[in-house]
Design an enzyme around this catalytic site. Structure first.
Site, PDB file in Angstrom:
ATOM      1  N   ARG A 149      40.501 -42.433  52.403  1.00 38.88           N
ATOM      2  CA  ARG A 149      41.862 -42.268  51.916  1.00 38.88           C
ATOM      3  C   ARG A 149      42.456 -43.606  51.471  1.00 38.88           C
ATOM      4  O   ARG A 149      41.997 -44.669  51.879  1.00 38.88           O
ATOM      5  CB  ARG A 149      42.751 -41.650  52.995  1.00 38.88           C
ATOM      6  CG  ARG A 149      42.460 -40.189  53.291  1.00 38.88           C
ATOM      7  CD  ARG A 149      43.397 -39.638  54.359  1.00 38.88           C
ATOM      8  NE  ARG A 149      43.230 -40.317  55.646  1.00 38.88           N
ATOM      9  CZ  ARG A 149      44.034 -41.253  56.104  1.00 38.88           C
ATOM     10  NH1 ARG A 149      45.083 -41.639  55.391  1.00 38.88           N
ATOM     11  NH2 ARG A 149      43.819 -41.811  57.282  1.00 38.88           N
ATOM     12  N   SER A 170      40.481 -41.146  66.427  1.00 39.48           N
ATOM     13  CA  SER A 170      39.033 -41.286  66.240  1.00 39.48           C
ATOM     14  C   SER A 170      38.408 -42.053  67.401  1.00 39.48           C
ATOM     15  O   SER A 170      38.922 -43.082  67.844  1.00 39.48           O
ATOM     16  CB  SER A 170      38.761 -42.018  64.921  1.00 39.48           C
ATOM     17  OG  SER A 170      37.389 -42.196  64.719  1.00 39.48           O
ATOM     18  N   ARG A 201      30.781 -37.660  55.648  1.00 34.39           N
ATOM     19  CA  ARG A 201      31.437 -36.430  56.104  1.00 34.39           C
ATOM     20  C   ARG A 201      30.652 -35.193  55.691  1.00 34.39           C
ATOM     21  O   ARG A 201      29.852 -35.220  54.759  1.00 34.39           O
ATOM     22  CB  ARG A 201      32.835 -36.331  55.503  1.00 34.39           C
ATOM     23  CG  ARG A 201      33.795 -37.426  55.929  1.00 34.39           C
ATOM     24  CD  ARG A 201      34.507 -37.072  57.196  1.00 34.39           C
ATOM     25  NE  ARG A 201      35.510 -38.061  57.571  1.00 34.39           N
ATOM     26  CZ  ARG A 201      36.441 -37.849  58.477  1.00 34.39           C
ATOM     27  NH1 ARG A 201      36.522 -36.674  59.085  1.00 34.39           N
ATOM     28  NH2 ARG A 201      37.318 -38.798  58.801  1.00 34.39           N
ATOM     29  N   HIS A 228      48.634 -32.520  64.551  1.00 32.16           N
ATOM     30  CA  HIS A 228      47.300 -33.039  64.246  1.00 32.16           C
ATOM     31  C   HIS A 228      46.494 -32.969  65.540  1.00 32.16           C
ATOM     32  O   HIS A 228      46.513 -33.879  66.360  1.00 32.16           O
ATOM     33  CB  HIS A 228      47.399 -34.484  63.739  1.00 32.16           C
ATOM     34  CG  HIS A 228      46.108 -35.031  63.250  1.00 32.16           C
ATOM     35  ND1 HIS A 228      45.690 -36.312  63.489  1.00 32.16           N
ATOM     36  CD2 HIS A 228      45.109 -34.467  62.506  1.00 32.16           C
ATOM     37  CE1 HIS A 228      44.505 -36.525  62.940  1.00 32.16           C
ATOM     38  NE2 HIS A 228      44.135 -35.418  62.343  1.00 32.16           N
ATOM     39  N   LYS A 238      37.777 -36.108  70.929  1.00 29.36           N
ATOM     40  CA  LYS A 238      38.508 -34.863  70.663  1.00 29.36           C
ATOM     41  C   LYS A 238      37.572 -33.749  70.201  1.00 29.36           C
ATOM     42  O   LYS A 238      37.620 -32.625  70.721  1.00 29.36           O
ATOM     43  CB  LYS A 238      39.589 -35.105  69.608  1.00 29.36           C
ATOM     44  CG  LYS A 238      40.424 -33.866  69.282  1.00 29.36           C
ATOM     45  CD  LYS A 238      41.497 -34.181  68.242  1.00 29.36           C
ATOM     46  CE  LYS A 238      40.886 -34.500  66.893  1.00 29.36           C
ATOM     47  NZ  LYS A 238      41.889 -34.614  65.838  1.00 29.36           N
ATOM     48  N   THR A 239      36.706 -34.048  69.239  1.00 27.48           N
ATOM     49  CA  THR A 239      35.788 -33.026  68.715  1.00 27.48           C
ATOM     50  C   THR A 239      34.788 -32.595  69.775  1.00 27.48           C
ATOM     51  O   THR A 239      34.526 -31.405  69.963  1.00 27.48           O
ATOM     52  CB  THR A 239      35.050 -33.560  67.476  1.00 27.48           C
ATOM     53  OG1 THR A 239      36.008 -33.904  66.468  1.00 27.48           O
ATOM     54  CG2 THR A 239      34.106 -32.512  66.923  1.00 27.48           C
TER      55      THR A 239
END
Length: 625
Positions: free
Chosen positions: A146, A328, A412, A309, A332-333
């Site tokens: 980004r 990050s 990604r 988020h 979390k994932t």
């Protein structure tokens, strides 16, 4: 034995050789890696013109005298003839594109094209390849992440008093937006193919919005096909006017001499027109986060709901819902993926008056160091229909190399959420959350592995959004560097952070939700002297949260930040629960506590004037106890 014959025809270059001219550093690496074909001698490969890449050659193979013609030729008058047909847009849809400035007599609009067709176009026109597992490998060019410094929001009367203006939300005037919008449409009018994808953001029909994406790359169309919620045939036929439109002309730069432009890249949103324009970047993630920014504005302002988020899952037995916040590297994932719980979503959600729903129809997972052992759900989702973005691959076998960061560390994979075996479809639960887990990776080693937060503490840590970068992650980093991302989503914040925090506190109090701060970082010392909290203990803590065991535990006050920590938890060593007990050097521990507390105080100063008085008093007092 395969025999190879080359026949020159007047056609587009063969996709097999297109990568040799594709302007991307990966393909320069691949050119050096190519070896002669096994079916020809090395001498022939060097000297025979017929076996060299010919831009006007198409391959015809024979086996035992039976001819085989590549699909590109076999279907020349079938699939391609269909592609060349005039657009089937009629009525209001046709009128919309004409009024928007599209040259309908010149361009071919492909609306919600099938995945296979997008594959073909990406391979034929963009240098994409199919990986060994069936995923499409494509590249975003110069920009592989980004561009937050180029994100702008139009300053106009309908939204100017709602937006939190500053370095995150940079002002743009309406006239400049109109110039860039026309520039984007003019560029799209020069393309032979223009792709349109109509889909939804938000799984709850009461709060969802209709999104239209208009772009020039099949890669971008497939990306948004995966990330938005895909409509049924009936829903698509009755789609009507979109609520939000993205004009993605990322291959074309912004004019740096236009008022307000600081570079050739511009990512801009106009809330009055409900439109987004992208110039100068082909990174697909800009579209995903653009949709989230719009939902981050609309849900609180228009619908009165809380956009977050976060990831979310739901228990298969009790139906209890947990929200996970974390930046990050916090886990979390990993921690939200639980075989005993269904995944509602991995990144963006809305906590509504009736429950929790996912904003997206897919996942955008990091691929760096991806393996079947560490993250089997993501690894197995890399198949037909998925997009691997900026991933290096073996030029012979087409097997991705997830450890290679030659292009970028930000590799990604975008895939539909249905590719996750335990995903809850539809991704909506009509039940209020029971638990909130805020994850941090504390490299200073002074935060406990788990603590129960009061409503004021929850608001404070939500506003702070703390984690830390560790030495070795970047050149020149010699000690832990704190990272504070307010609401765990600073780059995507639209309203003042205090507004989201206030809504969170209200919902927590109304539904009696427990909130937990879990540190997945270091213990018994800071980075370099201590050790990372073992994943098995962190998972045990999360399991105890879900079972209710931890809520029934006996707690004691931990001086740092006035946190409540469990005295004991079966399966977790007692010394691990209290960081001070785990440190052999108590004076060093106190020094690190004071250092981190000072950093928290400085970071929170940005918001303390506009937050609830109880939260402000907590930040001034308890943090230094």
């Amino acid at each position: 034995m395969w025999l190879l014959q080359a026949r020159a025809i007047k056609s587009a270059p063969s996709p097999a050789f297109r990568f040799s001219t594709f302007p991307h550093p990966l393909h320069r690496l691949l050119r050096r890696a190519i070896r002669p074909s096994r079916c020809s001698s090395s001498a022939a490969s060097k000297t025979s013109p017929s076996l060299q890449p010919n831009p006007t050659a198409t391959m015809v193979y024979t086996q035992g005298g039976t001819p085989y013609v590549t699909p590109h030729i076999l279907h020349k008058h079938y699939a391609q003839a269909y592609d060349a047909e005039p657009s089937n847009l009629i009525g209001r849809d046709l009128e919309y594109f004409s009024q928007a400035g599209f040259d309908m007599e010149r361009i071919q609009i492909k609306r919600n094209a099938p995945v296979a067709q997008l594959y073909e176009d990406a391979i034929r026109n963009e240098g994409a390849v199919i990986s060994a597992s069936g995923a499409l490998i494509n590249f975003s060019g110069k920009k592989t992440g980004r561009s937050p410094k180029d994100k702008r929001i139009v300053y106009e009367e309908t939204s100017k008093d709602e937006i939190w203006w500053g370095s995150v939300n940079i002002k743009m005037d309406e006239h400049t937006f109109e110039i860039n919008r026309e520039r984007a449409i003019d560029f799209l009018n020069t393309r032979d193919n223009v792709y349109v994808f109509d889909g939804y953001a938000g799984w709850d029909p009461k709060y969802r919005i209709k999104v239209r994406v208009i772009c020039a790359r099949a890669y971008h169309a497939l990306f948004m096909h995966n990330m938005l919620i895909r409509p049924s045939d009936e829903e698509l036929a009755n789609f009507g006017e979109p609520d939000f439109i993205i004009y993605n002309a990322g291959q074309f730069p912004a004019n740096r001499f236009t008022k307000g432009m600081s570079s050739a890249t511009s990512v801009e949103i106009n809330f009055k027109r409900m439109e987004m324009v992208i110039l100068g970047t082909e990174y697909a993630g800009e579209m995903k986060k653009g949709v989230f920014s719009v939902m981050h504005y609309l849900q609180p302002v228009k619908f009165g709901q809380l956009s977050l988020h976060s990831s979310a899952n739901v228990g298969m037995e009790k139906g209890d819902v947990t929200l996970f916040f974390g930046l990050s590297g916090t886990g979390k994932t990993t921690l939200s993926a639980d075989p005993r719980r269904q995944l509602i979503g991995d990144d963006e959600h809305v906590w509504s008056d009736t429950g929790v729903f996912n904003i997206e129809g897919g996942c955008y997972a990091k691929c760096i160091n991806l393996s079947a052992e560490k993250e089997p759900e993501i690894y197995n989702a890399v198949r037909f229909g998925s997009i691997l973005e900026n991933v290096v691959y073996n030029p012979i076998t087409r097997v991705p190399d997830y450890d290679d960061i030659g292009i970028t560390e930000n590799t990604r994979c975008a895939y539909p959420i249905e590719y996750i075996p335990n995903a809850k479809i539809p991704c909506v639960v009509d039940r209020q959350p029971s638990n909130i887990i805020m994850l941090t990776c504390d490299a200073f080693g002074v935060l406990p592995p788990v603590s129960k937060l009061t409503p004021e503490q929850a608001s404070y840590h939500f506003l702070a959004g703390y984690t830390s970068k560790t030495p070795g992650t970047e050149d020149g980093v010699l000690e832990p560097i704190p990272t504070f991302s307010t609401c765990y989503s600073a780059p995507f914040i639209v309203l003042h952070p205090g507004r989201y925090a206030e809504m969170l506190a209200e919902r927590m109090a109304k539904h009696n939700v427990d909130c937990w701060l879990i540190n997945t970082g270091w213990t018994a010392g800071k980075y370099g002297t201590g050790k990372r909290c073992p994943l098995k203990y962190t998972r045990r803590i999360v399991d105890a949260v879900h079972s209710g065991e931890l809520a029934k535990a006996e707690f004691e006050t931990f001086g740092t930040f006035g946190l409540q920590i469990p005295i004991a938890l079966e399966g977790v060593p007692r010394e691990l629960l209290n960081p001070r007990s785990a440190w052999p050097d108590k004076e060093a521990f106190e020094r690190e506590v004071r250092k981190l507390a000072g950093m928290f105080k400085k970071a929170f100063a940005l918001y303390e004037e506009d937050v609830d008085e109880k939260v402000r008093l907590f930040s001034l007092g308890c943090i230094f106890e």
